[in-house]
Design a protein around this motif. Structure first.
Motif, PDB file in Angstrom:
ATOM      1  N   PRO A  89      31.422  38.752  43.145  1.00  0.00           N
ATOM      2  CA  PRO A  89      30.343  38.073  42.416  1.00  0.00           C
ATOM      3  C   PRO A  89      30.825  37.002  41.432  1.00  0.00           C
ATOM      4  CG  PRO A  89      29.859  40.410  42.572  1.00  0.00           C
ATOM      5  CD  PRO A  89      31.250  40.226  43.129  1.00  0.00           C
ATOM      6  N   ARG A  90      31.926  37.227  40.765  1.00  0.00           N
ATOM      7  CA  ARG A  90      32.386  36.228  39.800  1.00  0.00           C
ATOM      8  C   ARG A  90      33.009  35.002  40.467  1.00  0.00           C
ATOM      9  NH1 ARG A  90      37.014  39.558  39.470  1.00  0.00           N
ATOM     10  NH2 ARG A  90      38.910  38.318  39.542  1.00  0.00           N
ATOM     11  N   MET A  91      33.273  35.095  41.770  1.00  0.00           N
ATOM     12  CA  MET A  91      33.904  33.995  42.506  1.00  0.00           C
ATOM     13  C   MET A  91      32.920  33.261  43.427  1.00  0.00           C
ATOM     14  SD  MET A  91      37.031  34.036  41.417  1.00  0.00           S
ATOM     15  CE  MET A  91      37.835  32.968  42.591  1.00  0.00           C
ATOM     16  N   GLN A  92      31.664  33.678  43.410  1.00  0.00           N
ATOM     17  CA  GLN A  92      30.672  33.039  44.283  1.00  0.00           C
ATOM     18  C   GLN A  92      30.334  31.638  43.780  1.00  0.00           C
ATOM     19  OE1 GLN A  92      27.445  35.876  44.577  1.00  0.00           O
ATOM     20  NE2 GLN A  92      28.696  37.304  45.741  1.00  0.00           N
ATOM     21  N   ARG A  93      29.851  30.822  44.713  1.00  0.00           N
ATOM     22  CA  ARG A  93      29.436  29.436  44.441  1.00  0.00           C
ATOM     23  C   ARG A  93      30.627  28.526  44.158  1.00  0.00           C
ATOM     24  NH1 ARG A  93      24.645  28.857  46.067  1.00  0.00           N
ATOM     25  NH2 ARG A  93      23.960  27.354  44.541  1.00  0.00           N
ATOM     26  N   HIS A  94      31.806  28.875  44.708  1.00  0.00           N
ATOM     27  CA  HIS A  94      32.999  28.047  44.570  1.00  0.00           C
ATOM     28  C   HIS A  94      33.569  27.643  45.928  1.00  0.00           C
ATOM     29  CE1 HIS A  94      33.278  28.506  40.223  1.00  0.00           C
ATOM     30  NE2 HIS A  94      33.025  29.785  40.389  1.00  0.00           N
ATOM     31  N   GLY A  95      32.807  27.867  47.001  1.00  0.00           N
ATOM     32  CA  GLY A  95      33.237  27.436  48.326  1.00  0.00           C
ATOM     33  C   GLY A  95      34.094  28.415  49.100  1.00  0.00           C
ATOM     34  N   LEU A  96      34.307  29.615  48.565  1.00  0.00           N
ATOM     35  CA  LEU A  96      35.156  30.582  49.280  1.00  0.00           C
ATOM     36  C   LEU A  96      34.525  31.048  50.592  1.00  0.00           C
ATOM     37  CD1 LEU A  96      36.686  32.875  46.517  1.00  0.00           C
ATOM     38  CD2 LEU A  96      37.845  31.231  47.992  1.00  0.00           C
ATOM     39  N   GLY A  97      33.223  31.265  50.601  1.00  0.00           N
ATOM     40  CA  GLY A  97      32.545  31.679  51.831  1.00  0.00           C
ATOM     41  C   GLY A  97      32.719  30.638  52.924  1.00  0.00           C
ATOM     42  N   SER A  98      32.555  29.383  52.573  1.00  0.00           N
ATOM     43  CA  SER A  98      32.748  28.293  53.544  1.00  0.00           C
ATOM     44  C   SER A  98      34.191  28.230  54.024  1.00  0.00           C
ATOM     45  CB  SER A  98      32.357  26.954  52.920  1.00  0.00           C
ATOM     46  OG  SER A  98      30.973  26.905  52.677  1.00  0.00           O
ATOM     47  N   ARG A  99      35.125  28.397  53.115  1.00  0.00           N
ATOM     48  CA  ARG A  99      36.545  28.362  53.496  1.00  0.00           C
ATOM     49  C   ARG A  99      36.887  29.501  54.455  1.00  0.00           C
ATOM     50  NH1 ARG A  99      40.197  28.015  48.295  1.00  0.00           N
ATOM     51  NH2 ARG A  99      41.818  28.175  49.891  1.00  0.00           N
ATOM     52  N   LEU A 100      36.321  30.692  54.208  1.00  0.00           N
ATOM     53  CA  LEU A 100      36.582  31.821  55.098  1.00  0.00           C
ATOM     54  C   LEU A 100      35.951  31.597  56.474  1.00  0.00           C
ATOM     55  CD1 LEU A 100      36.201  34.799  52.628  1.00  0.00           C
ATOM     56  CD2 LEU A 100      38.313  34.037  53.736  1.00  0.00           C
ATOM     57  N   LEU A 101      34.731  31.084  56.519  1.00  0.00           N
ATOM     58  CA  LEU A 101      34.111  30.779  57.811  1.00  0.00           C
ATOM     59  C   LEU A 101      34.933  29.743  58.567  1.00  0.00           C
ATOM     60  CD1 LEU A 101      30.284  30.640  57.042  1.00  0.00           C
ATOM     61  CD2 LEU A 101      31.479  32.297  58.492  1.00  0.00           C
TER      62      LEU A 101
END
Length: 167
Positions: A89-101
């Motif tokens: 939760p503290r790392m959301q909205r920083h592009g990590l989800g997109s980078r993992l996809l």
């Protein structure tokens, strides 16, 4: 000087860290749907280890801490089934989800280029699902080119939305 996030392949040594993060990340989904029996919250460590062994996973680390993860596997029909994309939760909205996809998609695209057709099916499509009320997830997936291809009602509170895109 701050630490940067690094992304690498997940292995069995990461399983316990992933499971703890998964439990934390899926609390909001459970609350959204009023269902704390969802599979990510009841999954065992052995089941997670089996998923990692049967497919491919990525972890994002901030220093030594696992702060994000995703898992996927390639079916015989050429569908890469992406599952359990989680970001602390503290790392959301920083592009990590997109980078993992992106990382999962690159991995299976590279596997296609190096594998013979006798060894494995070629990745034809990427597929994932989320709950119908999970607007943040739906927005992310659509922004990455995924389109809705189906829905499945699991009960009065939850409908799964399946999205996919061509490989």
């Amino acid at each position: 000087m701050g630490l940067s996030v690094t992304i690498s392949a997940a292995d069995a040594r990461d399983a316990e860290h992933i499971l703890k993060l998964q439990y934390l990340c899926y609390q909001s989904e459970a609350e959204l749907y009023g269902d704390w029996s969802i599979e990510p919250l009841t999954q065992t460590l052995d089941a997670l280890r089996a998923e990692l062994a049967e497919g491919y996973g990525l972890v994002a680390r901030l220093g030594d801490e696992v702060v994000a993860s995703v898992r996927a596997r390639l079916d015989e029909d050429g569908t890469v089934r992406i599952a359990k994309l989680i970001v602390h939760p503290r790392m959301q909205r920083h592009g990590l989800g997109s980078r993992l996809l992106d990382g999962i998609e690159r991995h299976f695209a590279a596997a296609d280029e190096t594998a013979s057709s006798a060894e494995t099916a070629a990745a034809k499509r990427f597929q994932l699902f989320t709950g119908h009320r999970s607007e943040v997830n739906l927005r992310l997936y659509r922004s990455r080119g995924y389109e809705q291809v189906g829905t499945r009602e699991l009960g009065p509170k939850l409908t799964l939305v399946t999205l996919e895109k061509a490989a």
